[in-house]
Design an enzyme around this catalytic site. Structure first.
Site, PDB file in Angstrom:
ATOM      1  N   CYS A 132       5.601 -40.843  15.536  1.00  0.00           N
ATOM      2  CA  CYS A 132       5.994 -39.390  15.393  1.00  0.00           C
ATOM      3  C   CYS A 132       5.308 -38.888  14.251  1.00  0.00           C
ATOM      4  O   CYS A 132       5.639 -38.843  13.177  1.00  0.00           O
ATOM      5  CB  CYS A 132       7.644 -39.409  15.266  1.00  0.00           C
ATOM      6  N   CYS A 135       7.676 -36.644  12.102  1.00  0.00           N
ATOM      7  CA  CYS A 135       8.723 -37.333  11.282  1.00  0.00           C
ATOM      8  C   CYS A 135       7.876 -37.969  10.045  1.00  0.00           C
ATOM      9  O   CYS A 135       8.097 -37.878   8.851  1.00  0.00           O
ATOM     10  CB  CYS A 135       9.337 -38.562  11.928  1.00  0.00           C
ATOM     11  N   ASP A 136       6.692 -38.555  10.268  1.00  0.00           N
ATOM     12  CA  ASP A 136       5.848 -39.237   9.155  1.00  0.00           C
ATOM     13  C   ASP A 136       4.587 -38.668   8.728  1.00  0.00           C
ATOM     14  O   ASP A 136       3.872 -39.141   7.497  1.00  0.00           O
ATOM     15  CB  ASP A 136       5.602 -40.638   9.626  1.00  0.00           C
TER      16      ASP A 136
END
Ligand code: NAP
Length: 308
Positions: A132, A135-136
Site C-alpha cells: 500500500c 499507507c507507507d
C-alpha cells in the site's frame, strides 16, 4: 437478532447495496470488516468515478457512500464476520460468539492484495515491503523503491511514490504493461520512474533490523540474476477475492471468485447474493462494484417479496 438483510463488506458494492435496501425499508445491517470502506480507503485520488469531475480522495468518497446509506437507516457496524452457515433460512452470520440471522445475505467482501509467495517477502512485510503506497509511501522520502507489477495499480502506486521517493523502479515480468495506455503513459513520462522489463524478484535482501536493503532480480528471458539496491518494495500484482469464509456453501471459481448467475447477483444459494470484487474478476472498478451492489439489493428485495 433477525434481520431482513445482512450485508457483509463495506466497499462501494456493500454500501450501495445498503443504500438501496435501506431505501426499500429493509433495514440492512452492514458488517464493515477489517477495512471499513474497502480498498478505496487506501488509495488517493479517484479520478474516474462519475460525478466528481475534479476527482475525489478515496477515503472521502467512501465516507460519502456510508453517510448516504446511513441517511436512509442502514446500520453500519465496524465488525468482522467470522463464520456463516447458509444451510437454511434464516441464514446465520456470526461475529465472534454473537449470532445474527438474515432472511437474505449480500456478500460484498471485496479482494485483498496478492503477494509473490517469497519467504523473504513475508519476513519483511512491514519492514520495507508494503502492498500500500498510500499507507507507507511517506516513509520513503528521498529513497529508492521498487514497485512490482505492470497493471494499473502498479502505475498508480509508482506515480504516487514519486511524491516522496527519489527513484521509482517498476519491476515487470514481461516487456509490455498490462495497464491502460493512459496510466502507463503517465508513469513512463515521469522522470523519476524507470522500468526493469522482463524481471521478477527472486529474493528480497535485508533483515527486520536493517529493513529492505535490496533485491535479487531474475531475468525472465534468460534466467540470469542481478542485485539491485533499494530501500523499499511495493507490491502491486493484483488481488485475491476475500471469499474463504463462504467456500463451504457458495460456488467459487478456480481463483476463488464467487460464481453468480450471468448478469445477475444470484449465487447457488437462494437468498444469498454477491457483488463487487468478490465476484467480479473482469472489471473490478469502483463504479462497477457500486452498480453490482445496486443489482444485489434489487435482487434481494425481489427475493424477499416473493418468499415472505
Ligand atoms: P492486474 O491488472 O491484474 O495486474 C497485475 C500485474 O501484476 C500484471 O502486470 C501482472 O503481470 C503482474 N503480476 C501478477 N502476478 C505476479 C507475480 N506473481 N509476479 C510478478 N508480477 C505479477 O491488477 P491491478 O493492476 O491491481 O488492477 C486490477 C484492476 O483494477 C484492473 O481492472 C485495473 O484496471 C483496475 N485499476 C484501475 C485503476 C484506475 O483506473 N484508477 C487503478 C488501479 C487498478 P502480467 O501483466 O504479466 O500478467
Amino acid at each position: 437478532m433477525n434481520r431482513k438483510v445482512i450485508i457483509i463488506g463495506s466497499g462501494p458494492a456493500g454500501l450501495t447495496a445498503a443504500t438501496y435496501t435501506a431505501r426499500a425499508n429493509l433495514k440492512p445491517i452492514v458488517f464493515e470488516g477489517m477495512q471499513p470502506g474497502g480498498q478505496l480507503t487506501i488509495t488517493t485520488d479517484v479520478e474516474n468515478y462519475p460525478g466528481f469531475p475534479e476527482g475525489i480522495m478515496g477515503p472521502e468518497l467512501m465516507d460519502r457512500f456510508r453517510a448516504q446509506a446511513q441517511r436512509f437507516g442502514a446500520e453500519c457496524v465496524m465488525k468482522q464476520v467470522t463464520k456463516v452457515d447458509f444451510s437454511e433460512r434464516p441464514y446465520q452470520v456470526w461475529v465472534g460468539d454473537t449470532l445474527y440471522t438474515g432472511e437474505a445475505v449480500i456478500i460484498s467482501t471485496g479482494a485483498s492484495a496478492k503477494t509473490m509467495g517469497l519467504d523473504s517477502e513475508m519476513e519483511l512485510m512491514g519492514y520495507g515491503v508494503s502492498a500500500c503506497a498510500t499507507c507507507d509511501g511517506f516513509f520513503y522520502r528521498d529513497k529508492k523503491v521498487l514497485v512490482v507489477g505492470g497493471g494499473d495499480s502498479a502505475m498508480e502506486e509508482a506515480t504516487f511514490l514519486t511524491k516522496f521517493a527519489s527513484e521509482v523502479w517498476l519491476v515487470h515480468r514481461r516487456d509490455e504493461f498490462r495497464a491502460s495506455k493512459i496510466m502507463a503513459k503517465k508513469a513512463l513520462e515521469n522522470p523519476k520512474i524507470h522500468v526493469h522489463w522482463n524481471s521478477v524478484i527472486d529474493r528480497i535482501l535485508g533483515t527486520r533490523e536493517t529493513g529492505v536493503t535490496g533485491a535479487i532480480l531474475k531475468d525472465t528471458k534468460n534466467g540470469s540474476t542481478r542485485e539491485e539496491i533499494c530501500d523499499g518494495i511495493f507490491l502491486a500484482i493484483g488481488h485475491r477475492p476475500n471469499t474463504d469464509l463462504f467456500k463451504e456453501y457458495i460456488d467459487l471459481d478456480s481463483k476463488g471468485y464467487i460464481q453468480t448467475l450471468e448478469g445477475r447477483s444470484l449465487t447457488n444459494i437462494p437468498g444469498v447474493f454477491a457483488c463487487g470484487d468478490a465476484q467480479d474478476h473482469i472489471y473490478r472498478q469502483a463504479i462497477t462494484a457500486a452498480g453490482s451492489g445496486c443489482m444485489a439489493a434489487i435482487d434481494a428485495e425481489r427475493f424477499l417479496e416473493s418468499h415472505d
